[in-house]
Design a protein around this motif. Sequence first.
Motif, PDB file in Angstrom:
ATOM      1  N   PHE A 152      10.169  38.366  52.357  1.00 12.92           N
ATOM      2  CA  PHE A 152      11.639  39.330  52.572  1.00 12.92           C
ATOM      3  C   PHE A 152      11.500  39.953  53.976  1.00 12.92           C
ATOM      4  O   PHE A 152      10.355  40.261  54.419  1.00 12.92           O
ATOM      5  CB  PHE A 152      11.268  40.220  51.479  1.00 12.92           C
ATOM      6  CG  PHE A 152      12.394  41.371  51.602  1.00 12.92           C
ATOM      7  CD1 PHE A 152      14.043  40.956  51.287  1.00 12.92           C
ATOM      8  CD2 PHE A 152      12.156  42.636  51.977  1.00 12.92           C
ATOM      9  CE1 PHE A 152      14.787  41.959  51.371  1.00 12.92           C
ATOM     10  CE2 PHE A 152      13.414  43.683  52.021  1.00 12.92           C
ATOM     11  CZ  PHE A 152      14.648  43.126  51.695  1.00 12.92           C
ATOM     12  N   GLY A 153      12.789  40.251  54.456  1.00 11.15           N
ATOM     13  CA  GLY A 153      12.896  40.592  55.841  1.00 11.15           C
ATOM     14  C   GLY A 153      13.886  41.506  55.774  1.00 11.15           C
ATOM     15  O   GLY A 153      14.948  41.412  55.322  1.00 11.15           O
ATOM     16  N   VAL A 154      14.051  42.676  56.701  1.00  8.62           N
ATOM     17  CA  VAL A 154      15.185  43.492  57.161  1.00  8.62           C
ATOM     18  C   VAL A 154      15.441  43.674  58.602  1.00  8.62           C
ATOM     19  O   VAL A 154      14.223  43.550  59.290  1.00  8.62           O
ATOM     20  CB  VAL A 154      14.747  45.002  56.569  1.00  8.62           C
ATOM     21  CG1 VAL A 154      14.651  44.976  55.005  1.00  8.62           C
ATOM     22  CG2 VAL A 154      13.398  45.559  57.172  1.00  8.62           C
ATOM     23  N   THR A 155      16.639  43.874  58.999  1.00 14.57           N
ATOM     24  CA  THR A 155      16.855  44.183  60.324  1.00 14.57           C
ATOM     25  C   THR A 155      17.311  45.488  60.355  1.00 14.57           C
ATOM     26  O   THR A 155      18.481  45.932  59.769  1.00 14.57           O
ATOM     27  CB  THR A 155      17.746  43.271  61.194  1.00 14.57           C
ATOM     28  OG1 THR A 155      19.062  42.992  60.198  1.00 14.57           O
ATOM     29  CG2 THR A 155      17.059  41.738  61.050  1.00 14.57           C
ATOM     30  N   LEU A 156      17.016  46.274  61.449  1.00  7.05           N
ATOM     31  CA  LEU A 156      17.400  47.808  61.611  1.00  7.05           C
ATOM     32  C   LEU A 156      18.106  47.782  62.944  1.00  7.05           C
ATOM     33  O   LEU A 156      17.589  47.875  64.077  1.00  7.05           O
ATOM     34  CB  LEU A 156      16.077  48.683  61.713  1.00  7.05           C
ATOM     35  CG  LEU A 156      15.172  48.644  60.309  1.00  7.05           C
ATOM     36  CD1 LEU A 156      13.924  49.378  60.581  1.00  7.05           C
ATOM     37  CD2 LEU A 156      16.050  48.550  58.971  1.00  7.05           C
ATOM     38  N   GLY A 157      19.343  47.997  62.771  1.00  8.79           N
ATOM     39  CA  GLY A 157      20.168  48.313  63.940  1.00  8.79           C
ATOM     40  C   GLY A 157      21.524  49.104  63.865  1.00  8.79           C
ATOM     41  O   GLY A 157      21.320  49.845  63.234  1.00  8.79           O
ATOM     42  N   THR A 158      22.673  48.372  64.043  1.00  8.95           N
ATOM     43  CA  THR A 158      23.839  49.005  63.796  1.00  8.95           C
ATOM     44  C   THR A 158      23.890  49.018  62.466  1.00  8.95           C
ATOM     45  O   THR A 158      24.562  50.049  61.781  1.00  8.95           O
ATOM     46  CB  THR A 158      24.903  48.228  64.581  1.00  8.95           C
ATOM     47  OG1 THR A 158      24.871  48.195  66.010  1.00  8.95           O
ATOM     48  CG2 THR A 158      26.331  48.993  64.317  1.00  8.95           C
ATOM     49  N   LEU A 260      10.659  42.222  42.880  1.00 11.50           N
ATOM     50  CA  LEU A 260      11.473  41.119  42.459  1.00 11.50           C
ATOM     51  C   LEU A 260      11.002  39.941  43.044  1.00 11.50           C
ATOM     52  O   LEU A 260      10.760  38.498  42.280  1.00 11.50           O
ATOM     53  CB  LEU A 260      12.976  41.128  42.617  1.00 11.50           C
ATOM     54  CG  LEU A 260      13.796  42.317  41.962  1.00 11.50           C
ATOM     55  CD1 LEU A 260      15.113  42.473  42.374  1.00 11.50           C
ATOM     56  CD2 LEU A 260      13.658  42.059  40.382  1.00 11.50           C
ATOM     57  N   LEU A 261      10.643  39.868  44.519  1.00  7.05           N
ATOM     58  CA  LEU A 261      10.453  38.831  45.130  1.00  7.05           C
ATOM     59  C   LEU A 261       8.763  38.565  45.229  1.00  7.05           C
ATOM     60  O   LEU A 261       8.498  37.721  45.065  1.00  7.05           O
ATOM     61  CB  LEU A 261      10.864  38.951  46.583  1.00  7.05           C
ATOM     62  CG  LEU A 261      10.807  37.904  47.708  1.00  7.05           C
ATOM     63  CD1 LEU A 261      11.204  36.446  47.021  1.00  7.05           C
ATOM     64  CD2 LEU A 261      11.065  38.040  48.873  1.00  7.05           C
ATOM     65  N   ASP A 262       8.147  39.538  45.435  1.00 13.22           N
ATOM     66  CA  ASP A 262       6.399  39.396  45.563  1.00 13.22           C
ATOM     67  C   ASP A 262       6.117  38.425  46.610  1.00 13.22           C
ATOM     68  O   ASP A 262       5.859  37.290  46.780  1.00 13.22           O
ATOM     69  CB  ASP A 262       5.945  38.847  44.208  1.00 13.22           C
ATOM     70  CG  ASP A 262       4.577  38.945  44.333  1.00 13.22           C
ATOM     71  OD1 ASP A 262       3.842  39.731  45.026  1.00 13.22           O
ATOM     72  OD2 ASP A 262       3.960  38.287  43.598  1.00 13.22           O
ATOM     73  N   GLY A 263       6.257  38.899  48.076  1.00 12.32           N
ATOM     74  CA  GLY A 263       5.775  38.233  49.108  1.00 12.32           C
ATOM     75  C   GLY A 263       5.415  39.071  50.253  1.00 12.32           C
ATOM     76  O   GLY A 263       5.414  40.434  49.922  1.00 12.32           O
ATOM     77  N   LEU A 264       5.332  38.607  51.332  1.00 12.43           N
ATOM     78  CA  LEU A 264       5.282  39.496  52.843  1.00 12.43           C
ATOM     79  C   LEU A 264       6.649  39.907  53.147  1.00 12.43           C
ATOM     80  O   LEU A 264       7.656  39.527  52.534  1.00 12.43           O
ATOM     81  CB  LEU A 264       4.665  38.532  53.783  1.00 12.43           C
ATOM     82  CG  LEU A 264       3.269  38.055  53.502  1.00 12.43           C
ATOM     83  CD1 LEU A 264       3.128  36.832  54.829  1.00 12.43           C
ATOM     84  CD2 LEU A 264       2.417  39.092  53.567  1.00 12.43           C
ATOM     85  N   ALA A 265       6.558  40.811  53.937  1.00 16.33           N
ATOM     86  CA  ALA A 265       7.748  41.716  54.465  1.00 16.33           C
ATOM     87  C   ALA A 265       7.808  41.537  56.008  1.00 16.33           C
ATOM     88  O   ALA A 265       6.695  41.959  56.671  1.00 16.33           O
ATOM     89  CB  ALA A 265       7.908  42.775  53.878  1.00 16.33           C
TER      90      ALA A 265
END
Length: 368
Positions: A152-158, A260-265
């Motif tokens: 799972f990943g997130v992007t932090l920007g605008t 819900l996903l159970d993985g790395l982030a």
Amino acid sequence: MTTNPEDDSRIVMTLDAGGTSFKFSAIRGNKAITQPFAVPSNGDRLDACLATLVGGFERVRESIPEAPVAISFAFPGPADYPRGIIGNLGNLPCFRGGIALGPMLEAKFGIPTFINNDGDLFVYGEAIAGFLPQVNSLLEKAGSPKRYKNLFGVTLGTGFGGGIVRDGELFRGDNICAGEVWLMRSKLHPKTNAEEGACIRAVRRAYGEIAGIPFDLTPDPKTIFDIGNGKVDGNQTAAVEAFRLLGESVGDSMAIALTLLDGLAVVGGGVSGAWPLFLPAIVDELNGSYTSPTGEKFRRLAQSAFNLEDPAQLETFLQGNKREITVPGSPRKLAYDSMPRVGVGMSRLGTSEAVAIGAYAYALSQLS
């Protein structure tokens, strides 16, 4: 399971489309074969924006050694990506009402065109050639039997973007709306969405509120980060707290997703360079607790969370709790790691490169 396309000789023209600029490149074997370049998006004027897109890809095509097999790129927001139709995007208002961008580019360049969400492609790139394989490599070197398949990943920007890779495959959902983490509820401001606590304006707003400065006069996140580190004059307490609040907000949304996903982030985006001030707060939130009606506390996640940018936490994560167990009634022994855990860390490729590699891999998977 998607294989690593690093040995593939085909060329794909790619684009990381943002609200203010378009960054073009071409990828072969998971590597850029041209110098990436960025141009203004002209996102408020359709004719100018489309001309920018065509001109950018023409410039890329002229700079590569052989003909590309596809165009594959990212756009910031939900759309009918399988059909190549871009709809109502807040950062690119000229596409409101629906523009068949994919079919237009296919007709212009005579090759298949694939469009995906930018958060999705960021995570896909990190799963193929960045964070996920690196962590698994470190686990192997440490002698751990544990391996990860989900990211799972997130992007932090605008804005606040997200993406999911499940068992090596990009997970998009039936309406191509999977990973829309920005629409989760904000922990700190429950009447609004998570993005308002997890983006550039969130850092500026929090800094201004604590320091007593109007929002329009607050500095950019890079300056606030430097203030927090004592490199630039300003309200250091407000700067540190602004990023801590960002981490708490991101960690709350990440905890819901990892349940819900159970993985790395993995974390990327324009604000990601300030991770020393917000990543610990993300992990603290993941390791937080709930309180039952009887007052009993219990873990928010079934797994323990580790900051993989912290050497001590990384070491504990890699070692886990491994031991050998014997199969009952048999001399056979098995390696067993009894510690369920998730690791959180920063992009290993850089956000734009991860998006490009994700776009490249996605195009090859569709062509196959």
